[in-house]
Design a protein around this motif. Structure first.
Motif, PDB file in Angstrom:
ATOM      1  N   GLU A  29       7.954 -41.870  -2.218  1.00  0.00           N
ATOM      2  CA  GLU A  29       6.607 -42.056  -2.155  1.00  0.00           C
ATOM      3  C   GLU A  29       5.950 -43.414  -2.101  1.00  0.00           C
ATOM      4  OE1 GLU A  29       4.034 -39.474  -2.486  1.00  0.00           O
ATOM      5  OE2 GLU A  29       5.517 -37.911  -2.728  1.00  0.00           O
ATOM      6  N   ASN A  33       3.561 -45.215   0.494  1.00  0.00           N
ATOM      7  CA  ASN A  33       2.411 -45.884   0.140  1.00  0.00           C
ATOM      8  C   ASN A  33       2.395 -47.414   0.870  1.00  0.00           C
ATOM      9  OD1 ASN A  33       1.144 -44.227  -1.545  1.00  0.00           O
ATOM     10  ND2 ASN A  33       1.925 -45.135  -3.384  1.00  0.00           N
ATOM     11  N   LYS A  79      -7.515 -42.852   0.198  1.00  0.00           N
ATOM     12  CA  LYS A  79      -7.048 -42.505   1.607  1.00  0.00           C
ATOM     13  C   LYS A  79      -7.937 -41.102   1.885  1.00  0.00           C
ATOM     14  CE  LYS A  79      -2.789 -44.496   0.592  1.00  0.00           C
ATOM     15  NZ  LYS A  79      -1.369 -44.115   0.362  1.00  0.00           N
ATOM     16  N   GLY A  93       0.143 -40.786   2.383  1.00  0.00           N
ATOM     17  CA  GLY A  93      -0.380 -40.166   1.240  1.00  0.00           C
ATOM     18  C   GLY A  93      -1.729 -39.703   1.367  1.00  0.00           C
ATOM     19  N   ALA A  98       1.025 -39.844  -6.615  1.00  0.00           N
ATOM     20  CA  ALA A  98       2.481 -40.407  -6.727  1.00  0.00           C
ATOM     21  C   ALA A  98       2.588 -41.296  -7.823  1.00  0.00           C
ATOM     22  CB  ALA A  98       2.904 -41.039  -5.416  1.00  0.00           C
TER      23      ALA A  98
HETATM   24 MG    MG Z   1       1.234 -42.376  -2.016  1.00  0.00          MG
END
Ligand code: MG
Ligand code: ADP
Length: 578
Positions: A29, A33, A79, A93, A98
Motif C-alpha cells: 500500500e 501511494n 484520487k 490507490g 490504507a
Molecule cells: Mg493508497
C-alpha cells in the motif's frame, strides 16, 4: 436494542483486517501511494521481516499540511473527485483506506513535505488515535514509518508466518512493483542489510535482469502485441524453459499487479501443447486496456479486477502469447547456453565466429560450420533452421543426430513427427477440410452402450476431424474413413479415445477451446510407435517439414523436439574452458 453503530475505530480495524493482512500488505500500500505521488525513488527498510518496523520513503510530491491531516482519516483520498472517477481509475490507490487501516493496527508516523512548503510536517497515529501535527525537518517527499504492526490485534499477529516467509512476501511485493515501474529506483533493506537495489532503468528488459537475475531473465523474450484498444507486451519463456509452479507468472493490468484467473488462463492457453502437464512458463504480462473497460474496485487489497469484455480480453491475451511463441519457435535459440542479449529481439545471430577461434584451428577444423554451405540446393532454397542442419545419422532407433550451426543437435524423431502431424492437421482443420482416406475394408469398433450413445451425438464432430463412421449393428460402428495423416493400422483405438475425449467436451464452443487436445490425440496415433530406422531422405524430409510448421520445438504434449548442445557447452564438458 441489539444493534449499535460501530465506532470509527472499530470500523477501521475491521477494514484493516481486509487491507492489511500481513506486513507485506502494508509495504504494498505504501509503495502504491509513493508511485501515485510520482516518486522516482522509493526506499523501503524493514526490521524483523516487517513485524517490528517498516519504513517507506519517497521523493514524490508530498502532502501539504492540511492534506496530511486528512490523509490518515477513513475514506480520505485525493484520487477520486467525482462519482464517475470510480469507473475509470488511473491511480493505484482510490479507496482512501490504507493509511487509516494501517494506523488502526500499528504505530504510524507520517512525515511529508510538498514542494512549496517551508518545512515538513509530522503526524502520528497510534492504534487509530491521531496525534498532533508538528513541523519537522525533511526533504520534499513522504516518509512513512510503521512500528509494531498488529500490536493491538494479537489475533492477527498469531497468524503471521515464519519471519522468512513474511520477508519473502515483502520481497515479492517490491518485485512486482519494480517490474511494472522500471524507471523508478527501488531499494529494500532488511535489518540494515540491502536485499534489493534496482536503480532506475529505461528498458523493462533491464529491470527483468535486476529482479529475476541473469539465469532466468536471459531465457525470456520480449513481446509486443496490439489490437484496437487492447495492448499486451512483456516477456515470456519459450517452451523448453518451464517451471513446476506459477511462481514466474506475473500479470499486470494498466501496471497494476493482479491475480486474475481470466488472464492466467489465457496465458496458459497461449502455451497449450507447448508445455508438459503441470509445468508453467515464466511470463511477465502487461495488459493495457482503457480505464473504463476494467473495474478495479472488486477486491479490498485490489488484487483482482473485472473486465467489461472478459472474453475479448481472454482471446486477445491468448493470441498475443501464441503469436509471440510462434515467433520464438521459428528461431529456436540455444537458450541453455551462453546467449547474447540481442537474441531477445527475436533475431537469431548468424553464428559465424566459430571457425575463427584460434584454439580450435589445427586439430578441429570446425566441420559443423563449413557444411552448412554444402547442403544440396533443395534445402538451400528454404534455408530454414532445421533444413540447414547436416544429418549425421540416427541412434537408438529414435534420435536424429545433426550438426547445427551452434554445435550438436539431437532430434527426437517421434516428437518431431507428432508435432508435424499435429500442425498439418490443425491447418486442415482451420481451413475447414481435413484430408480423409477411405478404407477399402471398413473396420468395426465395438462400443459399450454408453459409448454408443455418446458417439451418436458426436458423429458430425468426428467427421470434422476426418473420421467417417456409420452404425454397424446394436453395439458397433464401422469406420469408413480416417484422417489421411494416420498410417495404416487398427483405428479402433484412436476412435475409442476420441469418443472418450469428446465426452469431456459438452458444447461445440468448448470444443474450439479443447481442439488442440483432440488434435494431439490424433497426431499421437499418426506416428509409427515402434523404433524404426529412417532413410536419409526421410530424415531430411522430416527436418524440412519441421521448418514448414509453427512450434516445431515441442511435441503436442510439450516434450522437446530438439536439444542443442552449443560449442560453449561442449567446450565446458570437455574442460577446454572452465
Ligand atoms: Mg493508497
Ligand atoms: P488512497 O491511496 O486510496 O487514496 P491512502 O489511505 O493510501 O488512500 O492515502 C490517502 C491519501 O494520502 C492519498 O489519496 C494521497 O493523497 C495521500 N498520500 C498517501 N501517501 C502519500 C505519499 N507517499 N505521497 C503523497 N501523498 C500521499
Amino acid at each position: 436494542m441489539k444493534i449499535q453503530i460501530l465506532s470509527d475505530e472499530m470500523a477501521s480495524r475491521i477494514a484493516a483486517g481486509e487491507v492489511v493482512e500481513r506486513p507485506a500488505s502494508a509495504v504494498k500500500e505504501l509503495i502504491e501511494n509513493s508511485l501515485d505521488a510520482s516518486a522516482t525513488e522509493i526506499f523501503i527498510s524493514v526490521e524483523k521481516s516487517g513485524t517490528s518496523s517498516i519504513r517507506v520513503s519517497d521523493n514524490g510530491e508530498g502532502m501539504a499540511p492540511e492534506d496530511l491531516n486528512l490523509a490518515v482519516e477513513r475514506h480520505a483520498t485525493s484520487k477520486l473527485k467525482v462519482d464517475e472517477d470510480l469507473f475509470r481509475i488511473a491511480t493505484l490507490g482510490f479507496r482512501g483506506e490504507a493509511l487509516p487501516s494501517i494506523g488502526s493496527v500499528s504505530k504510524l508516523q507520517v512525515v511529508s513535505r510538498s514542494p512549496n512548503a517551508p518545512t515538513a510536517q509530522k503526524l502520528c497515529v497510534e492504534g487509530g488515535k491521531k496525534g498532533e501535527m508538528l513541523p519537522t525537518a525533511a526533504a520534499v517527499g513522504t516518509s512513512i514509518e510503521i512500528k509494531d504492526i498488529f500490536f493491538n490485534t494479537p489475533a492477527r499477529r498469531k497468524f503471521l508466518k515464519a519471519p522468512a516467509t513474511e520477508l519473502s512476501h515483502i520481497c515479492d511485493a517490491v518485485n512486482r512493483m519494480a517490474l511494472a515501474y522500471p524507471g523508478v529506483h527501488f531499494r529494500l533493506e532488511h535489518d540494515g542489510r540491502t536485499v534489493a537495489d534496482y536503480v532506475s532503468v529505461n528498458d523493462g528488459q533491464d529491470r527483468l535482469y535486476q529482479v529475476f537475475g541473469r539465469e532466468i531473465a536471459k531465457g525470456l523474450a520480449a513481446f509486443d502485441w496490439r489490437q484496437g484498444e487492447l495492448a499486451a507486451h512483456g516477456f515470456l519463456s519459450s517452451a523448453p524453459l518451464s517451471f513446476p509452479n506459477a511462481r514466474y507468472l506475473y500479470t499486470f493490468v494498466n501496471r497494476r499487479y493482479v491475480r486474475d484467473k481470466v488472464l492466467t488462463h489465457a496465458v496458459l492457453q497461449g502455451y497449450e501443447t507447448l508445455l508438459m502437464k503441470g509445468q508453467y512458463p515464466a511470463v511477465v504480462l502487461f495488459l493495457n486496456v482503457p480505464f473504463g473497460e476494467v473495474d478495479v474496485n472488486v477486491h479490498p487489497a485490489k488484487f483482482e479486477v473485472r473486465f467489461r469484455r472478459q472474453s475479448d480480453v481472454h482471446e486477445a491475451v491468448a493470441r498475443a502469447i501464441r503469436q509471440a511463441l510462434r515467433q520464438e519457435a521459428k528461431e529456436p535459440g540455444p537458450r541453455s547456453g551462453a546467449i547474447s542479449s540481442s537474441s531477445f529481439s527475436g533475431v537469431r545471430e548468424v553464428a559465424l565466429p566459430y571457425g575463427l577461434s584460434a584454439r580450435t584451428a589445427p586439430d578441429n577444423p570446425a566441420p559443423t560450420y563449413g557444411n552448412v554451405f554444402t547442403l544440396p540446393p533443395r534445402a538451400a532454397a528454404q534455408e530454414g533452421f532445421y533444413s540447414s542442419m547436416r544429418v549425421l545419422g540416427q541412434i537408438l532407433g529414435c534420435y536424429l543426430v545433426c550438426a547445427s550451426s551452434q554445435g550438436l543437435a539431437l532430434i527426437d524423431q517421434h516428437a518431431a513427427h507428432e508435432r508435424v502431424a499435429f500442425e498439418k492437421l490443425r491447418r486442415q482443420m482451420d481451413a475447414g477440410k481435413v484430408a480423409m482416406q477411405n478404407l477399402l475394408i471398413p473396420q468395426t469398433v465395438r462400443l459399450s452402450a454408453g459409448e454408443m450413445m455418446l458417439l451418436e451425438q458426436k458423429l458430425d464432430v468426428l467427421r470434422r476431424f476426418g473420421f467417417d463412421l456409420e452404425p454397424f449393428g446394436p453395439d458397433a460402428y464401422a469406420i469408413h474413413s480416417v484422417p489421411a495423416l494416420l498410417p495404416e493400422g487398427d483405428y479402433s483405438q484412436v476412435v475409442r479415445q476420441m469418443v472418450a475425449d469428446l465426452a469431456e467436451v459438452d458444447t461445440s464452443s468448448k470444443l474450439r477451446e479443447h481442439l488442440e487436445d483432440r488434435l494431439a490425440t490424433i497426431a499421437c496415433h499418426s506416428v509409427i510407435r515402434a523404433n524404426r530406422m529412417l532413410e536419409m531422405d526421410e530424415m531430411r524430409a522430416l527436418l524440412s517439414d519441421l521448418d514448414q510448421i509453427d512450434f516445431a520445438t515441442q511435441c503436442p504434449h510439450g516434450r522437446p523436439v530438439l536439444i542443442e548442445i552449443s560449442r560453449d557447452e561442449l567446450e565446458r564438458m570437455f574442460k577446454r574452458v572452465v
